[in-house]
Design a protein around this motif. Structure first.
Motif, mmCIF file in Angstrom:
data_model
loop_
_atom_site.group_PDB
_atom_site.id
_atom_site.type_symbol
_atom_site.label_atom_id
_atom_site.label_comp_id
_atom_site.label_asym_id
_atom_site.label_seq_id
_atom_site.Cartn_x
_atom_site.Cartn_y
_atom_site.Cartn_z
ATOM 1 N N GLU A 135 0.837 -1.208 0.000
ATOM 2 C CA GLU A 135 0.000 0.000 0.000
ATOM 3 C C GLU A 135 0.871 1.258 0.000
ATOM 4 O OE1 GLU A 135 -3.795 -1.858 2.452
ATOM 5 O OE2 GLU A 135 -2.219 -0.803 3.520
ATOM 6 N N GLU A 136 1.928 1.219 0.797
ATOM 7 C CA GLU A 136 2.823 2.378 0.857
ATOM 8 C C GLU A 136 3.460 2.641 -0.508
ATOM 9 O OE1 GLU A 136 5.497 1.445 4.021
ATOM 10 O OE2 GLU A 136 4.051 1.956 5.564
ATOM 11 N N ALA A 149 2.275 1.732 -3.402
ATOM 12 C CA ALA A 149 1.238 2.174 -4.349
ATOM 13 C C ALA A 149 0.984 3.671 -4.186
ATOM 14 C CB ALA A 149 -0.053 1.382 -4.123
ATOM 15 N N VAL A 150 0.890 4.137 -2.942
ATOM 16 C CA VAL A 150 0.665 5.565 -2.694
ATOM 17 C C VAL A 150 1.874 6.370 -3.158
ATOM 18 C CG1 VAL A 150 0.364 7.322 -0.893
ATOM 19 C CG2 VAL A 150 -0.900 5.177 -0.761
ATOM 20 N N PHE A 151 3.059 5.856 -2.857
ATOM 21 C CA PHE A 151 4.293 6.543 -3.222
ATOM 22 C C PHE A 151 4.382 6.744 -4.747
ATOM 23 C CE2 PHE A 151 9.003 6.246 -3.976
ATOM 24 C CZ PHE A 151 9.313 7.477 -3.447
ATOM 25 N N ARG A 171 0.777 8.831 -6.007
ATOM 26 C CA ARG A 171 0.554 10.200 -5.503
ATOM 27 C C ARG A 171 1.840 11.030 -5.552
ATOM 28 N NH1 ARG A 171 -3.815 8.536 -2.082
ATOM 29 N NH2 ARG A 171 -5.121 7.591 -3.682
ATOM 30 N N LYS A 172 2.895 10.517 -4.872
ATOM 31 C CA LYS A 172 4.084 11.365 -4.734
ATOM 32 C C LYS A 172 4.833 11.505 -6.057
ATOM 33 C CE LYS A 172 4.869 13.158 -1.444
ATOM 34 N NZ LYS A 172 4.209 14.388 -0.899
ATOM 35 N N PHE A 174 14.455 9.525 -5.612
ATOM 36 C CA PHE A 174 13.499 8.484 -5.230
ATOM 37 C C PHE A 174 13.977 7.094 -5.643
ATOM 38 C CE2 PHE A 174 9.806 11.694 -5.655
ATOM 39 C CZ PHE A 174 9.987 12.085 -4.339
ATOM 40 N N ARG A 206 -4.668 3.573 -15.317
ATOM 41 C CA ARG A 206 -4.225 2.895 -14.101
ATOM 42 C C ARG A 206 -4.769 1.466 -14.052
ATOM 43 N NH1 ARG A 206 -4.811 6.562 -8.969
ATOM 44 N NH2 ARG A 206 -3.101 7.598 -10.027
ATOM 45 N N LEU A 260 -3.967 -2.069 -9.113
ATOM 46 C CA LEU A 260 -3.398 -0.920 -8.388
ATOM 47 C C LEU A 260 -4.519 -0.063 -7.800
ATOM 48 C CD1 LEU A 260 -0.915 0.782 -7.626
ATOM 49 C CD2 LEU A 260 -1.132 1.922 -9.828
ATOM 50 N N ILE A 265 -5.894 -1.644 -4.710
ATOM 51 C CA ILE A 265 -4.983 -1.461 -3.568
ATOM 52 C C ILE A 265 -5.146 -0.041 -3.011
ATOM 53 C CG2 ILE A 265 -2.549 -1.296 -2.873
ATOM 54 C CD1 ILE A 265 -1.974 -3.470 -4.998
ATOM 55 N N LEU A 266 -5.160 0.940 -3.902
ATOM 56 C CA LEU A 266 -5.282 2.334 -3.456
ATOM 57 C C LEU A 266 -6.609 2.579 -2.745
ATOM 58 C CD1 LEU A 266 -3.806 4.208 -6.548
ATOM 59 C CD2 LEU A 266 -2.815 4.122 -4.269
ATOM 60 N N THR A 308 -6.372 1.347 0.771
ATOM 61 C CA THR A 308 -5.268 1.844 1.604
ATOM 62 C C THR A 308 -5.790 2.758 2.705
ATOM 63 O OG1 THR A 308 -3.736 1.719 -0.246
ATOM 64 C CG2 THR A 308 -3.111 3.177 1.553
ATOM 65 N N PRO A 309 -5.448 2.462 3.966
ATOM 66 C CA PRO A 309 -5.916 3.315 5.063
ATOM 67 C C PRO A 309 -5.311 4.717 4.971
ATOM 68 C CG PRO A 309 -4.965 1.263 5.888
ATOM 69 C CD PRO A 309 -4.647 1.336 4.443
ATOM 70 N N VAL A 348 -1.722 5.386 6.239
ATOM 71 C CA VAL A 348 -0.616 4.990 5.348
ATOM 72 C C VAL A 348 -0.343 6.113 4.346
ATOM 73 C CG1 VAL A 348 0.078 3.357 3.545
ATOM 74 C CG2 VAL A 348 -1.037 2.521 5.608
ATOM 75 N N GLU A 349 -1.416 6.697 3.820
ATOM 76 C CA GLU A 349 -1.246 7.804 2.869
ATOM 77 C C GLU A 349 -0.528 8.981 3.536
ATOM 78 O OE1 GLU A 349 -4.889 8.971 1.040
ATOM 79 O OE2 GLU A 349 -5.447 6.916 0.571
ATOM 80 N N PHE A 357 1.454 8.888 6.153
ATOM 81 C CA PHE A 357 2.843 8.526 6.451
ATOM 82 C C PHE A 357 3.723 8.701 5.214
ATOM 83 C CE2 PHE A 357 6.260 5.387 6.312
ATOM 84 C CZ PHE A 357 6.994 5.778 7.411
ATOM 85 N N VAL A 358 3.292 8.144 4.096
ATOM 86 C CA VAL A 358 4.101 8.216 2.872
ATOM 87 C C VAL A 358 4.278 9.678 2.448
ATOM 88 C CG1 VAL A 358 4.167 7.625 0.412
ATOM 89 C CG2 VAL A 358 3.454 5.915 2.080
ATOM 90 N N ASP A 359 3.214 10.433 2.534
ATOM 91 C CA ASP A 359 3.260 11.840 2.147
ATOM 92 C C ASP A 359 4.278 12.609 2.998
ATOM 93 O OD1 ASP A 359 2.163 14.057 0.658
ATOM 94 O OD2 ASP A 359 1.324 14.723 2.562
ATOM 95 N N TYR A 413 6.670 11.418 5.061
ATOM 96 C CA TYR A 413 8.041 10.900 5.042
ATOM 97 C C TYR A 413 8.771 11.329 3.769
ATOM 98 C CZ TYR A 413 11.684 8.114 7.047
ATOM 99 O OH TYR A 413 12.857 7.738 7.646
ATOM 100 N N THR A 414 8.058 11.259 2.646
ATOM 101 C CA THR A 414 8.689 11.659 1.379
ATOM 102 C C THR A 414 9.044 13.140 1.412
ATOM 103 O OG1 THR A 414 7.266 10.061 0.293
ATOM 104 C CG2 THR A 414 8.429 11.581 -1.126
#
Lengths: 134, 134
Positions: free
Chosen positions: A11-12, A14-16, A19-20, A31, B2, B6, B9-10, B13-14, B17-18, B20-22, B24-25
């Motif tokens: 999931e992480e 997929a979001v990365f 989205r990012k 990255f 898409r 995928l 999964i998105l 995704t809780p 998690v979104e 956190f990834v946002d 952290y990046t």
């Protein structure tokens, strides 16, 4: 491999990616991790197989890719990282596939079987067909 | 387009998690940006923080999860804000016989004196009185 154990990292990732990289920042070089094995270098030496990984401790997955620019990345297969290098452990098969696809894609671009669209975000076949057979 | 896998999964995704990834990046990008701007190498950053270069390498190359303490050390060394916690302060209350409302606003802590960029007022809580009493 336990699905529950890797569900969160999937999931992480997929979001990365969506989205990012996809929506916000683009495929910035920082990255990616690039493999240094000379065997993986295509003839031009300008493109290497990259690994997409989230930059924090012990992220367990590796997804191989070919990064052509900030706006064009080809994603290949990946796997849970179990060895010290991409060539070892469970990622070896995906890494080897990624190398083969990379060589073929770069060769197809050089031979003008493929071209990169004007917006720089997709490939097209020489006859403008979206379906690409390598 | 898409892939359906995928997208599934998105969709599942809780939100945490979104987030956190946002975050952290963004943090990793910010640190790399400051390192470039200020011309730090991993070695001189290690010297300044009195750490081993291998430890700084782990911080910056994803083999280590940032802690609040390590972020604080980096903020102190860089003299730059890496993480910002918004401070929410209720500022005004309206009371009447039937209801009570509190309005609050959130401002970034480093621009707290600049009133003109305060965000829009938002209603924080509303407590409705009982209209059918009596």
């Amino acid at each position: 491999m336990s699905l529950i154990r890797i569900l969160n990292p999937i999931e992480e990732l997929a979001v990365f990616i969506t989205r990012k990289i996809g929506d916000e920042e683009g495929a910035l070089e920082e990255f990616f991790r690039f493999e240094n094995d000379a065997q993986t270098l295509p003839p031009t030496g300008r493109h290497r197989i990259g690994e997409i990984t989230i930059n924090y401790g012990n992220f367990p997955l590796r997804l191989f890719c070919l990064r052509l620019s900030d706006s064009l990345v080809v994603l290949f297969n990946g796997c849970e990282k179990t060895g010290k290098t991409a060539q070892g452990g469970r990622t070896s098969m995906a890494f080897s596939e990624a190398n083969r696809f990379t060589k073929r894609i770069l060769q197809a671009i050089q031979e003008k079987e493929l071209y990169i669209s004007e917006d720089g975000r997709t490939f097209r076949n020489f006859d403008d067909n979206k379906e690409i057979i390598l | 387009m898409r892939s359906k896998v995928l997208q599934r999964i998105l969709d599942k995704t809780p939100t945490d998690v979104e987030i956190f990834v946002d975050k952290y990046t963004d943090l990793v990008l910010r640190i790399n940006q400051i390192l470039r701007e200020k011309g730090y190498s991993q070695k001189n950053l290690a010297d300044k923080l009195d750490k081993r270069p291998s430890e700084i390498h782990k911080w910056l190359n994803g083999d280590h999860n940032f802690t609040l303490r390590s972020i604080a050390k980096l903020e102190a060394e860089f003299g730059e804000i890496l993480l910002e916690v918004p401070s929410r302060k209720p500022t005004i209350e309206f009371s009447s016989y039937q209801s009570k409302m509190t309005y609050s606003f959130t401002v970034p802590i480093n621009v707290i004196q600049k009133k003109e960029i305060i965000e829009d007022w938002k209603r924080a809580t509303t407590e409705k009185g009982l209209s059918n009493v009596g």
